[in-house]
Design an enzyme around this catalytic site. Sequence first.
Site, PDB file in Angstrom:
ATOM      1  N   ASN A 483       0.833  -1.202   0.000  1.00 45.50           N
ATOM      2  CA  ASN A 483       0.000   0.000   0.000  1.00 45.50           C
ATOM      3  C   ASN A 483       0.870   1.256   0.000  1.00 45.50           C
ATOM      4  O   ASN A 483       2.090   1.188  -0.181  1.00 45.50           O
ATOM      5  CB  ASN A 483      -0.924  -0.005   1.222  1.00 45.50           C
ATOM      6  CG  ASN A 483      -0.147   0.127   2.514  1.00 45.50           C
ATOM      7  OD1 ASN A 483       0.919  -0.477   2.667  1.00 45.50           O
ATOM      8  ND2 ASN A 483      -0.642   0.916   3.444  1.00 45.50           N
ATOM      9  N   CYS A 485       1.938   3.184   2.372  1.00 40.41           N
ATOM     10  CA  CYS A 485       2.980   3.283   3.399  1.00 40.41           C
ATOM     11  C   CYS A 485       3.776   1.996   3.587  1.00 40.41           C
ATOM     12  O   CYS A 485       4.618   1.902   4.468  1.00 40.41           O
ATOM     13  CB  CYS A 485       2.367   3.726   4.723  1.00 40.41           C
ATOM     14  SG  CYS A 485       1.647   5.377   4.629  1.00 40.41           S
ATOM     15  N   GLU A 487       3.186  -1.130   4.636  1.00 38.47           N
ATOM     16  CA  GLU A 487       3.072  -2.080   5.739  1.00 38.47           C
ATOM     17  C   GLU A 487       2.012  -3.145   5.471  1.00 38.47           C
ATOM     18  O   GLU A 487       1.930  -4.134   6.185  1.00 38.47           O
ATOM     19  CB  GLU A 487       2.762  -1.360   7.060  1.00 38.47           C
ATOM     20  CG  GLU A 487       1.302  -0.993   7.284  1.00 38.47           C
ATOM     21  CD  GLU A 487       0.854   0.250   6.539  1.00 38.47           C
ATOM     22  OE1 GLU A 487      -0.288   0.684   6.744  1.00 38.47           O
ATOM     23  OE2 GLU A 487       1.646   0.801   5.749  1.00 38.47           O
TER      24      GLU A 487
END
Length: 801
Positions: A483, A485, A487
């Site tokens: 995604n 970010c 994670e």
Amino acid sequence: MTMYVIKRSGRKEKLDINKIRIAIKFACEGLNVDPLELEADAQIQFRDGITTKEIQQLLIKTAAEKVSAERPDWTYTAARLLLYDLYKDVAHLRGYSLRDDLGKYKPYNRKNFYSFVKEYVEKGIYGEYLLENYSEEDFNKLANYIKPERDLYFTYTGIKILYDRYLVRDEEGRVIELPQEMYMLIAMTLAVPEKPEERLKWAKKFYDVLSEHKVTVATPTLMNARRPFTQLSSCFVLTVDDDLFDIFDNVKKAGMISKFAGGLGVYLGKIRATGAPIRKFKGASSGVIPVVKLINDTMTYVDQLGMRKGSASITLDIWHKDILDFLEVKTNVGDERKKAHDIHPAVSIPDLFMKRLKNREDWTLIDPYWARQYITRKIYDGKYKEVKPLPGSHYYVGIKEDGTQDILEPKGLEDFYGEEFEKWYLELEENLPSYAKKKVNSFELWKRLLTVAFETGEPYIFFRDEANRKNPNKHTGMVYSSNLCHEIVQTMSPSKHEKPVLDPETGEITYKKEAGDLPVCNLGSVNLGKVHTEEEIKEVLPLLVRMLDNVIEMNFYAIPEAEYTNKRYRAIGIGVSNYHYCLVKNGIKWESEEHLKFADKLFELIAFYALKGSLELAKERGRYKLFDGSNWSKGILFGRSVEEIEENSRQNGNNLPWRELAEEIKKYGIRNAYLLALMPTGSTSLILGATPSIDPIFARFYKEENMSGILPQVPPEVDRFYWHYKTAYTIDHEWTIRAAAVRQKWIDQAQSLNLFVDPQNIDGPRLSRLYELAWELGLKTIYYLRSRSAMDIEECEACSV
């Protein structure tokens, strides 16, 4: 001469210095600060007609400017002064007194909580579901449960950000709610899916962990739980197929997700490269970059009511023939027509590339169009007389000897990982014609990637083989990318489209689409400054699992594929904040073996009680729909056998009953297909007064400029632990990577892992070593390379927890 002040009501009254001193006393009580110093340094220039608001703002500003690493308590003084101001504003707006019948100071009006919410439901500011699921009596009970004293937990930065961004405002932009009311209304929203007879019990439990700052939920949940449109999820991951209809369908999805403040991850590795044929016309394809620009422009256009641009990370494989152009999309050199300055590039890297890099061997870039043709034909070879693409479709067609046809699912190189990937890659490298591939040196390509990362902080890195090897739901498909970010690591797939059908009589056009897997991030985090012992984790983790599972039920879905995937997998992502403070509080140095042992022990506890919470929820509500066939169903936990995990637990000294848990999971299932993901916690860490996520502190004291102005930043108890806090640019980040590898053993998804490097003390080989070490130790992702000021890189607001 008698001087007068003007109160918020517009009424004049005589200036009373004692009232100012009472406010200062309230703000300084119990803190290591001097109220006389604040009074003297404020240097209030009294004049006839000065407003009480002006006086209060000057006191707030003076206290905030006194915050330092040596005197951090001034942040609580400034916070209390701002709270005092907020209490007065809200009381004036809602028409109640700050004093009860006995004259005692009462900032919260418990009596009229129901009528207040009812009024703003009718105005369309709060959601109708609050009144539909809670009676007036329920509201009164919950109002009496509110704990105003918990407002004193806020730092100045925390309450300022809450005031500016999260507290709900009316149509004229005035704040209508107080912090504890916000927490209670969020808790009530998240308790709506509970059984009616248990709803108040869970609302109180959710309120406690939120208001005590033991946990926090994602930015969209903080902002939208209690509002009419409950878009509570943070991030969404799109898979774009090599088909014009699907490309523009995903651009539309991107716009709709951005409209409702979601962050985006987008995988473009299926799209044919520059110069590939289109409908047999040679050299017709413009490749990936124009699609990157489409998404970039969509993000800037759909700017969330003018508040901020949308955010998207776009991933391409390092074997894709357009990778060299892709690496340059954010640099300041080259053809500006190929730039996309507002997206965040990410590169997917297989093990084979890293192996070749070690030996400085050549690397072949491949056009996925030709790879898909070759692999699909090879897979079905011998079963059909001819295999060819079905025009205008995702599918291929297999023609049999008797002339009958079958519709076939194509396979590309991106659809394999590990040994299968290497087998197909070597075969393609050997057999594809020269126009379908391009040879480069692996080291030169790597060097360019790292140079761009050093200059821009990006691309992010996605180690695809490890991500897929450890995917607990590999039975449902592939993980192509992460995604925004980096994670979230979940199974994903493109949607499949049929041609539109026109009814010539009515003019009605019917579109049919089979939904693919579109991962959705439902995020929350644990404050390790307040929750890190086994008893604390045992109490809090199951509650957070339950809250996030309820997010899935309460969520508003801008696109149907998101709801389809969310309801099938029920994926959540539990992360942490205040990690660095937790270390220093326990006397542990960042660069130490003790750090690694502590992380191993701590994250085993988090993993165990998160799984336990999801198991208990499955007993109550049922397992997630795709549980059968998953690693969880086979007793494989976090990619490891029970025997291996039991041995690890013995070494940690935790001695947790993993075998018993695994057997129960086999029997009852778990509620959530994915559980743990260490996301960034930028703005929500600031609200909690915590260190961000798993990052080391940037500095012991600095001033951060953001939407709320210039705010003083100090880590928790910095005066007590000043020398224990080692700052990000002075740390040897091999220790950061080693600690991340230890944590990764207990995480089913990934970590938003930032690396900090001092430009004056880093060279190419050393930088390369950090990235190679991350791969060697089994990390799945790397987020930013922060070689500049941490304030120069814009964090993802949507993912922030």
